[in-house]
Design a protein around this motif. Structure first.
Motif, short mmCIF file in Angstrom:
data_model
loop_
_atom_site.label_atom_id
_atom_site.label_comp_id
_atom_site.label_asym_id
_atom_site.label_seq_id
_atom_site.Cartn_x
_atom_site.Cartn_y
_atom_site.Cartn_z
N ASN A 1 0.65 -1.22 0.18
CA ASN A 1 -0.16 -0.17 0.05
C ASN A 1 0.78 1.27 0.06
OD1 ASN A 1 -2.35 -1.48 -0.08
ND2 ASN A 1 -2.53 -1.33 2.09
N ARG A 2 2.01 1.25 0.56
CA ARG A 2 3.09 2.32 0.52
C ARG A 2 3.14 2.67 -1.03
NH1 ARG A 2 7.76 3.39 -0.54
NH2 ARG A 2 8.34 1.18 -0.94
N VAL A 3 3.57 1.81 -1.62
CA VAL A 3 3.76 1.90 -3.09
C VAL A 3 2.66 2.50 -4.00
CG1 VAL A 3 4.42 0.71 -5.44
CG2 VAL A 3 5.63 0.22 -3.23
N VAL A 4 1.54 1.92 -3.67
CA VAL A 4 0.39 2.37 -4.32
C VAL A 4 -0.12 3.85 -4.03
CG1 VAL A 4 -2.15 1.93 -4.40
CG2 VAL A 4 -0.50 0.08 -4.36
N ARG A 5 0.18 4.20 -2.48
CA ARG A 5 -0.24 5.53 -2.30
C ARG A 5 0.76 6.46 -2.69
NH1 ARG A 5 -3.66 7.30 1.69
NH2 ARG A 5 -4.00 5.57 2.36
N ALA A 6 2.12 6.05 -3.11
CA ALA A 6 3.03 7.13 -3.20
C ALA A 6 2.78 7.43 -4.77
CB ALA A 6 4.22 6.73 -2.82
N GLN B 1 -12.78 5.35 4.52
CA GLN B 1 -12.60 5.23 2.89
C GLN B 1 -14.03 4.93 2.07
OE1 GLN B 1 -8.85 2.69 3.44
NE2 GLN B 1 -8.25 3.91 1.60
N PHE B 2 -14.81 4.55 3.09
CA PHE B 2 -16.08 4.05 2.41
C PHE B 2 -17.11 5.38 2.90
CE2 PHE B 2 -20.12 1.90 2.28
CZ PHE B 2 -20.06 1.13 1.10
N LYS B 3 -17.77 5.97 1.75
CA LYS B 3 -18.50 7.04 2.33
C LYS B 3 -20.08 6.98 1.59
CE LYS B 3 -18.22 12.15 3.08
NZ LYS B 3 -18.34 11.90 4.46
N PHE C 1 -19.28 6.38 -2.20
CA PHE C 1 -18.05 6.65 -2.59
C PHE C 1 -16.85 6.16 -2.12
CE2 PHE C 1 -21.33 9.68 -3.02
CZ PHE C 1 -21.26 10.24 -4.19
N LEU C 2 -15.87 5.87 -2.64
CA LEU C 2 -14.50 5.27 -2.21
C LEU C 2 -13.49 6.33 -1.88
CD1 LEU C 2 -14.70 1.78 -4.02
CD2 LEU C 2 -15.42 2.22 -1.50
N CYS C 3 -12.70 6.43 -0.99
CA CYS C 3 -11.71 7.47 -0.92
C CYS C 3 -10.17 6.96 -0.61
CB CYS C 3 -11.89 8.43 0.50
SG CYS C 3 -13.58 9.14 0.42
N PHE C 4 -9.35 7.19 -1.21
CA PHE C 4 -7.90 6.81 -1.33
C PHE C 4 -6.90 7.85 -1.64
CE2 PHE C 4 -4.05 4.63 -3.02
CZ PHE C 4 -3.75 3.99 -1.86
N ALA C 5 -5.93 8.12 -0.54
CA ALA C 5 -4.93 9.25 -0.66
C ALA C 5 -5.74 10.61 -1.26
CB ALA C 5 -4.16 8.89 -2.06
N ASP C 6 -5.49 11.21 -2.16
CA ASP C 6 -5.88 12.52 -2.69
C ASP C 6 -7.38 12.59 -3.81
OD1 ASP C 6 -4.31 11.92 -4.73
OD2 ASP C 6 -3.52 14.07 -4.92
N LYS C 7 -7.56 11.03 -3.91
CA LYS C 7 -8.74 10.78 -4.70
C LYS C 7 -9.99 10.30 -4.19
CE LYS C 7 -4.95 9.20 -8.12
NZ LYS C 7 -3.95 9.06 -7.06
N ASN D 1 -12.20 19.01 2.25
CA ASN D 1 -11.29 17.94 2.92
C ASN D 1 -10.02 17.53 2.29
OD1 ASN D 1 -12.68 16.45 5.52
ND2 ASN D 1 -14.44 17.01 4.04
N GLY D 2 -9.74 18.38 1.53
CA GLY D 2 -8.54 18.35 0.55
C GLY D 2 -8.22 17.44 -0.48
N PHE D 3 -9.24 16.93 -0.83
CA PHE D 3 -9.15 15.82 -2.07
C PHE D 3 -8.79 16.50 -3.47
CE2 PHE D 3 -11.43 13.38 0.85
CZ PHE D 3 -11.03 12.04 0.85
N ARG D 4 -8.06 16.08 -4.34
CA ARG D 4 -7.51 16.85 -5.55
C ARG D 4 -8.31 16.28 -6.72
NH1 ARG D 4 -2.85 16.15 -6.84
NH2 ARG D 4 -2.75 18.41 -7.88
N ILE D 5 -8.75 15.08 -6.82
CA ILE D 5 -9.18 14.32 -7.85
C ILE D 5 -10.45 13.66 -7.63
CG2 ILE D 5 -8.84 12.53 -9.70
CD1 ILE D 5 -5.85 13.19 -9.17
N TYR D 6 -11.52 13.80 -8.43
CA TYR D 6 -12.79 12.99 -8.34
C TYR D 6 -13.20 12.24 -9.67
CZ TYR D 6 -17.87 12.15 -7.97
OH TYR D 6 -18.96 11.56 -7.78
#
Length: 330
Positions: A14-19, A214-216, A232-238, A270-275
């Motif tokens: 997950n570290r690789v995915v998140r980065a 991460q589940f909204k 909606f699913l949340c991950f990092a800035d998406k 909440n600081g998300f950058r991509i939808y």
């Protein structure tokens, strides 16, 4: 030289995915676990190594379809739009070539990449290829600008929903999930088909991702009744629009428009950058998604059969999903 090795360390994965800018919630180790458990397939968490260094990850699944062993990334029947490698774009072509060799253990393989990748056209010489599309909204701007970029009819629908006393509430329990699922069943009855995913699978995703926020789950209500809902699913800035449903008798109140506007406002705050609205491949659904001002973005689907028999089997399966199952997630 690119090599694949099994990588079972979920934290490192997950570290690789998140980065990575190409990492999505559908690449996470938790998502792989849910799919393996719910669909009884074999997850293959491939670490991508170059000269001994971990440079990316590649979630894949081995499943049996009739007489064929197929290697897929993602698992399509699980409402999982993206997977494929998470690696720097400059290494993508080399990874595809290496995976083409790795996949010889199967009769057929396919990969659906997350948006943004560009690769050497020479890679496609021995592969079949399709472009697919989604709408992605840039949230890294003021909410006033986003509002102005909405389609005029969309803005009017949001105003109408508010004037009709439609309100937004959040769901955070299994009981709320049952309410949403009732809407899903009615929505797919309208399409004269069944949902491609099960309530048990949706519960499993909820269990895996709700604790980490991460589940909204959002509902539109009128006069105390829930008339529309979305997950909606949340991950990092998406943030991703995973599922949506509403009761036909209440369409005139535009609950879906209000839900979308609510999640856009929340995501900006909440600081998300991509939808990513996840899909623009069905005209009627794409028209709705396009009204929120996002960019039409392509992503790639590659596939290859290792025999003529496997190629014929794939053709028959695709025909069945389109004409018999009437798959709305293709």
């Amino acid at each position: 030289m690119i090599k694949f090795e099994m990588l079972d360390d979920g934290d490192e994965w997950n570290r690789v995915v998140r980065a990575s800018p190409y990492g999505t919630v559908f690449h996470t180790f938790e998502w792989m676990d849910v799919l393996e458990q719910q669909y009884k397939v074999q997850k293959i968490p491939l670490g991508i190594f170059e000269n001994g260094d971990l440079i990316g990850v590649f979630p894949a699944f081995l499943q049996r379809k009739g007489i064929f062993n197929i290697l897929v990334s993602p698992l399509h029947e699980a409402a999982t739009p993206y997977a494929g490698p998470v690696v720097g774009n400059n290494k993508l072509s080399d990874v595809i070539r290496a995976f083409d060799i790795y996949s010889e253990c199967a009769d057929y393989y396919d990969i659906t990449f997350s948006p943004g990748y560009v690769y050497d056209d020479n890679v496609l010489e021995n592969l079949d290829f399709q472009e697919r599309y989604t709408y992605i909204l840039n949230l890294d701007q003021s909410i006033d600008i986003i509002w102005k970029n909405l389609n005029k009819k969309c803005r009017n629908a949001i105003r109408k929903a508010k004037k009709s006393d439609v309100t937004i509430v959040e769901g955070n329990s299994q009981r709320d999930l049952e309410d949403f699922w009732e809407m899903i069943e009615v929505t797919f009855q309208k399409w004269d088909t069944e949902s491609p995913i099960s309530v048990d699978y949706t519960r499993a995703v909820y269990d895996a991702f709700s604790q980490n926020e991460q589940f909204k789950m959002i509902f539109a209500e009128r006069d105390g009744e829930r008339i529309g809902g979305a997950i909606f699913l949340c991950f990092a800035d998406k943030i991703y629009y995973w599922q949506g449903a509403s009761y036909p008798d209440y369409y005139r109140y535009a609950p879906n428009n209000l839900i979308q506007w609510h999640i856009i406002q929340w995501a900006v705050q909440n600081g998300f950058r991509i939808y990513d609205m996840l899909g623009a491949n069905i005209p009627s659904i794409a028209k709705f998604k396009s009204s929120f001002g996002g960019d039409l973005v392509s992503y790639s689907y590659l596939y290859k059969s290792h025999s003529s028999l496997a190629d014929a089997g794939r053709g028959a399966y695709v025909w069945w999903r389109k004409n018999v199952k009437r798959d709305l997630y293709r």
